[in-house]
Design a protein around this motif. Structure first.
Motif, PDB file in Angstrom:
ATOM      1  N   LEU A 182      77.653   6.740  31.028  1.00 41.31           N
ATOM      2  CA  LEU A 182      77.175   7.036  32.387  1.00 41.31           C
ATOM      3  C   LEU A 182      76.140   8.140  32.251  1.00 41.31           C
ATOM      4  O   LEU A 182      76.373   9.147  31.583  1.00 41.31           O
ATOM      5  CB  LEU A 182      78.315   7.521  33.282  1.00 41.31           C
ATOM      6  N   GLU A 183      74.995   7.946  32.884  1.00 42.26           N
ATOM      7  CA  GLU A 183      73.908   8.903  32.660  1.00 42.26           C
ATOM      8  C   GLU A 183      73.233   9.327  33.971  1.00 42.26           C
ATOM      9  O   GLU A 183      73.001   8.514  34.857  1.00 42.26           O
ATOM     10  CB  GLU A 183      72.867   8.262  31.735  1.00 42.26           C
ATOM     11  N   PHE A 184      72.977  10.621  34.075  1.00 40.36           N
ATOM     12  CA  PHE A 184      72.168  11.191  35.164  1.00 40.36           C
ATOM     13  C   PHE A 184      70.773  11.452  34.620  1.00 40.36           C
ATOM     14  O   PHE A 184      70.633  12.103  33.586  1.00 40.36           O
ATOM     15  CB  PHE A 184      72.769  12.525  35.642  1.00 40.36           C
ATOM     16  N   LYS A 185      69.758  10.967  35.332  1.00 42.95           N
ATOM     17  CA  LYS A 185      68.370  11.214  34.900  1.00 42.95           C
ATOM     18  C   LYS A 185      67.616  11.909  36.030  1.00 42.95           C
ATOM     19  O   LYS A 185      67.315  11.281  37.043  1.00 42.95           O
ATOM     20  CB  LYS A 185      67.666   9.896  34.530  1.00 42.95           C
ATOM     21  N   ASN A 186      67.358  13.194  35.852  1.00 42.25           N
ATOM     22  CA  ASN A 186      66.585  13.986  36.833  1.00 42.25           C
ATOM     23  C   ASN A 186      67.091  13.786  38.267  1.00 42.25           C
ATOM     24  O   ASN A 186      66.324  13.493  39.177  1.00 42.25           O
ATOM     25  CB  ASN A 186      65.098  13.617  36.760  1.00 42.25           C
ATOM     26  N   VAL A 187      68.395  13.957  38.450  1.00 43.78           N
ATOM     27  CA  VAL A 187      69.020  13.735  39.761  1.00 43.78           C
ATOM     28  C   VAL A 187      68.876  14.987  40.643  1.00 43.78           C
ATOM     29  O   VAL A 187      69.159  16.099  40.207  1.00 43.78           O
ATOM     30  CB  VAL A 187      70.510  13.366  39.610  1.00 43.78           C
ATOM     31  N   THR A 188      68.420  14.760  41.866  1.00 38.09           N
ATOM     32  CA  THR A 188      68.294  15.836  42.862  1.00 38.09           C
ATOM     33  C   THR A 188      69.037  15.419  44.129  1.00 38.09           C
ATOM     34  O   THR A 188      68.993  14.253  44.526  1.00 38.09           O
ATOM     35  CB  THR A 188      66.806  16.094  43.197  1.00 38.09           C
ATOM     36  N   ALA A 197      71.653  21.155  46.583  1.00 40.42           N
ATOM     37  CA  ALA A 197      72.889  21.394  45.832  1.00 40.42           C
ATOM     38  C   ALA A 197      72.663  21.128  44.346  1.00 40.42           C
ATOM     39  O   ALA A 197      73.225  21.807  43.486  1.00 40.42           O
ATOM     40  CB  ALA A 197      74.001  20.505  46.371  1.00 40.42           C
ATOM     41  N   LEU A 198      71.841  20.123  44.058  1.00 32.75           N
ATOM     42  CA  LEU A 198      71.490  19.796  42.666  1.00 32.75           C
ATOM     43  C   LEU A 198      69.972  19.639  42.562  1.00 32.75           C
ATOM     44  O   LEU A 198      69.349  19.098  43.467  1.00 32.75           O
ATOM     45  CB  LEU A 198      72.148  18.482  42.231  1.00 32.75           C
ATOM     46  N   ASN A 199      69.421  20.102  41.463  1.00 36.16           N
ATOM     47  CA  ASN A 199      67.973  20.016  41.295  1.00 36.16           C
ATOM     48  C   ASN A 199      67.626  19.587  39.868  1.00 36.16           C
ATOM     49  O   ASN A 199      67.840  20.347  38.910  1.00 36.16           O
ATOM     50  CB  ASN A 199      67.328  21.376  41.618  1.00 36.16           C
ATOM     51  N   ASP A 200      67.143  18.357  39.735  1.00 37.80           N
ATOM     52  CA  ASP A 200      66.661  17.848  38.445  1.00 37.80           C
ATOM     53  C   ASP A 200      67.732  17.921  37.355  1.00 37.80           C
ATOM     54  O   ASP A 200      67.528  18.476  36.278  1.00 37.80           O
ATOM     55  CB  ASP A 200      65.409  18.635  38.032  1.00 37.80           C
ATOM     56  N   VAL A 201      68.926  17.357  37.640  1.00 39.66           N
ATOM     57  CA  VAL A 201      70.062  17.402  36.711  1.00 39.66           C
ATOM     58  C   VAL A 201      70.062  16.156  35.818  1.00 39.66           C
ATOM     59  O   VAL A 201      69.915  15.043  36.307  1.00 39.66           O
ATOM     60  CB  VAL A 201      71.399  17.498  37.492  1.00 39.66           C
ATOM     61  N   SER A 202      70.241  16.370  34.508  1.00 41.36           N
ATOM     62  CA  SER A 202      70.312  15.253  33.551  1.00 41.36           C
ATOM     63  C   SER A 202      71.451  15.502  32.559  1.00 41.36           C
ATOM     64  O   SER A 202      71.582  16.609  32.037  1.00 41.36           O
ATOM     65  CB  SER A 202      69.000  15.115  32.785  1.00 41.36           C
ATOM     66  N   PHE A 203      72.271  14.497  32.344  1.00 44.68           N
ATOM     67  CA  PHE A 203      73.311  14.562  31.295  1.00 44.68           C
ATOM     68  C   PHE A 203      73.844  13.148  31.061  1.00 44.68           C
ATOM     69  O   PHE A 203      73.627  12.248  31.868  1.00 44.68           O
ATOM     70  CB  PHE A 203      74.448  15.523  31.662  1.00 44.68           C
ATOM     71  N   CYS A 204      74.563  12.983  29.969  1.00 42.69           N
ATOM     72  CA  CYS A 204      75.091  11.667  29.593  1.00 42.69           C
ATOM     73  C   CYS A 204      76.545  11.814  29.147  1.00 42.69           C
ATOM     74  O   CYS A 204      76.874  12.725  28.388  1.00 42.69           O
ATOM     75  CB  CYS A 204      74.242  11.067  28.472  1.00 42.69           C
ATOM     76  N   VAL A 205      77.408  10.936  29.650  1.00 41.04           N
ATOM     77  CA  VAL A 205      78.825  10.920  29.255  1.00 41.04           C
ATOM     78  C   VAL A 205      79.109   9.571  28.617  1.00 41.04           C
ATOM     79  O   VAL A 205      78.970   8.532  29.266  1.00 41.04           O
ATOM     80  CB  VAL A 205      79.754  11.121  30.480  1.00 41.04           C
ATOM     81  N   VAL A 225      80.403  14.904  40.885  1.00 42.22           N
ATOM     82  CA  VAL A 225      81.443  13.859  40.848  1.00 42.22           C
ATOM     83  C   VAL A 225      81.253  12.879  42.012  1.00 42.22           C
ATOM     84  O   VAL A 225      81.381  11.667  41.834  1.00 42.22           O
ATOM     85  CB  VAL A 225      82.852  14.501  40.897  1.00 42.22           C
ATOM     86  N   ASP A 226      80.926  13.408  43.210  1.00 46.04           N
ATOM     87  CA  ASP A 226      80.701  12.533  44.377  1.00 46.04           C
ATOM     88  C   ASP A 226      79.524  11.589  44.153  1.00 46.04           C
ATOM     89  O   ASP A 226      79.562  10.420  44.552  1.00 46.04           O
ATOM     90  CB  ASP A 226      80.446  13.386  45.635  1.00 46.04           C
ATOM     91  N   LEU A 227      78.479  12.094  43.493  1.00 41.47           N
ATOM     92  CA  LEU A 227      77.321  11.258  43.171  1.00 41.47           C
ATOM     93  C   LEU A 227      77.674  10.231  42.098  1.00 41.47           C
ATOM     94  O   LEU A 227      77.218   9.088  42.134  1.00 41.47           O
ATOM     95  CB  LEU A 227      76.151  12.122  42.705  1.00 41.47           C
ATOM     96  N   LEU A 228      78.492  10.671  41.166  1.00 48.61           N
ATOM     97  CA  LEU A 228      78.935   9.784  40.087  1.00 48.61           C
ATOM     98  C   LEU A 228      79.716   8.589  40.665  1.00 48.61           C
ATOM     99  O   LEU A 228      79.556   7.448  40.223  1.00 48.61           O
ATOM    100  CB  LEU A 228      79.818  10.566  39.120  1.00 48.61           C
ATOM    101  N   LEU A 229      80.515   8.855  41.687  1.00 53.99           N
ATOM    102  CA  LEU A 229      81.304   7.816  42.345  1.00 53.99           C
ATOM    103  C   LEU A 229      80.511   7.069  43.421  1.00 53.99           C
ATOM    104  O   LEU A 229      81.007   6.175  44.070  1.00 53.99           O
ATOM    105  CB  LEU A 229      82.559   8.435  43.000  1.00 53.99           C
ATOM    106  N   LEU A 231      79.616   8.172  46.266  1.00 58.47           N
ATOM    107  CA  LEU A 231      79.996   8.492  47.645  1.00 58.47           C
ATOM    108  C   LEU A 231      78.763   9.003  48.396  1.00 58.47           C
ATOM    109  O   LEU A 231      78.690   8.901  49.614  1.00 58.47           O
ATOM    110  CB  LEU A 231      81.094   9.554  47.666  1.00 58.47           C
ATOM    111  N   PHE A 232      77.824   9.602  47.642  1.00 58.72           N
ATOM    112  CA  PHE A 232      76.507   9.999  48.174  1.00 58.72           C
ATOM    113  C   PHE A 232      75.434   9.304  47.347  1.00 58.72           C
ATOM    114  O   PHE A 232      75.673   8.940  46.194  1.00 58.72           O
ATOM    115  CB  PHE A 232      76.302  11.515  48.089  1.00 58.72           C
ATOM    116  N   ASN A 233      74.271   9.138  47.945  1.00 60.84           N
ATOM    117  CA  ASN A 233      73.131   8.580  47.214  1.00 60.84           C
ATOM    118  C   ASN A 233      72.187   9.702  46.780  1.00 60.84           C
ATOM    119  O   ASN A 233      71.825  10.544  47.600  1.00 60.84           O
ATOM    120  CB  ASN A 233      72.353   7.604  48.100  1.00 60.84           C
ATOM    121  N   PRO A 234      71.803   9.725  45.520  1.00 57.74           N
ATOM    122  CA  PRO A 234      70.869  10.766  45.056  1.00 57.74           C
ATOM    123  C   PRO A 234      69.494  10.591  45.696  1.00 57.74           C
ATOM    124  O   PRO A 234      69.118   9.502  46.102  1.00 57.74           O
ATOM    125  CB  PRO A 234      70.800  10.561  43.547  1.00 57.74           C
ATOM    126  N   GLU A 235      68.763  11.692  45.799  1.00 59.20           N
ATOM    127  CA  GLU A 235      67.441  11.631  46.392  1.00 59.20           C
ATOM    128  C   GLU A 235      66.394  11.178  45.368  1.00 59.20           C
ATOM    129  O   GLU A 235      65.354  10.704  45.741  1.00 59.20           O
ATOM    130  CB  GLU A 235      67.057  13.008  46.982  1.00 59.20           C
TER     131      GLU A 235
END
Length: 235
Positions: A182-188, A197-205, A225-229, A231-235
């Motif tokens: 599961l990967e986050f790429k520049n999530v805001t 709440a989040l600004n340009d977050v990137s990580f990989c699990v 975690v809410d974005l991972l599930l 429950l919210f949509n990233p911008e």
């Protein structure tokens, strides 16, 4: 009524209009009190829910009396507004009965000394006056009920509008599968117009890997975690 006595009927009609104009400020005040009671009721219910859910924390912090005082203040304010509301309703409803008697006495005094006075006609007019005042009273009660309910109805309409505006959209077409990572790429992400709440977050699990997300309160751990599930949509 007009056929029997057009003069008296016209006087009654004018009196009714004047009476409702005089009662208009009380109707406005009643609506204002209803709006205050609605907001106060929501606030008090929220306070009670928070107190019950956080009872353990309140007792641990020895803050029971502060909470009791806060709730007591809300209840007293609610009680005061309810009393004012009932006072306006009571005065408006009961003021019409003595006014009817005064009106009848004035009509009798005015007409008795006139040469055209007729007792049978006067009794008929008296009956019509009484019926007219009953209808006025009913109309006034109906106006009170309507003005009392308007703030609640406005709130329901507002909530319905908010629900329609913020409906959840399920745009996903593909079936979810977690094969490798599961990967986050520049999530805001931000909550409304507040600071992000989040600004340009990137990580990989990777699958099977355990990852700890640490940080101070408000750093965005729960949001991740809410974005991972989703429950919210990233911008």
């Amino acid at each position: 009524a007009f056929l029997i006595s057009p003069v008296f009927t016209s006087i009654i009609a004018v009196f009714g209009v004047v009476f409702f104009l005089l009662m208009k400020p009380s109707l406005t005040r009643l609506k204002s009190y209803s709006r205050e009671l609605l907001e106060l009721g929501k606030y008090t219910n929220h306070q009670m829910s928070e107190s019950i859910l956080g009872l353990k924390t309140i007792k641990a912090m020895n803050s029971e009396m502060e909470m009791v005082k806060s709730l007591q203040k809300s209840f007293e304010k609610y009680y005061a507004f309810r009393i004012r509301q009932f006072m306006i309703k009571g005065v408006s409803s009961n003021i019409l009965q003595p006014l009817t008697i005064v009106f009848v006495v004035i009509v009798f005094i005015f007409s008795y000394s006139r040469p055209w006075f007729n007792l049978a006609s006067f009794i008929a007019v008296l009956y019509l006056i009484q019926r007219s005042f009953i209808y006025m009273d009913k109309m006034q009660v109906a106006l009170h009920v309507v003005n009392n309910m308007i703030p609640g109805v406005e709130h329901v309409v507002r909530v319905q509008h908010d629900v329609r505006e913020n409906q959840e959209r399920d745009d996903g077409k593909e079936r979810f599968s977690f094969a490798r990572s599961l990967e986050f790429k520049n999530v805001t992400f931000s909550y409304g117009e507040k600071r992000g709440a989040l600004n340009d977050v990137s990580f990989c699990v990777k699958k099977g890997e355990m990852v700890g997300i640490v940080g101070p309160s408000g750093a965005g751990k729960t949001t991740v975690v809410d974005l991972l599930l989703r429950l919210f949509n990233p911008e």
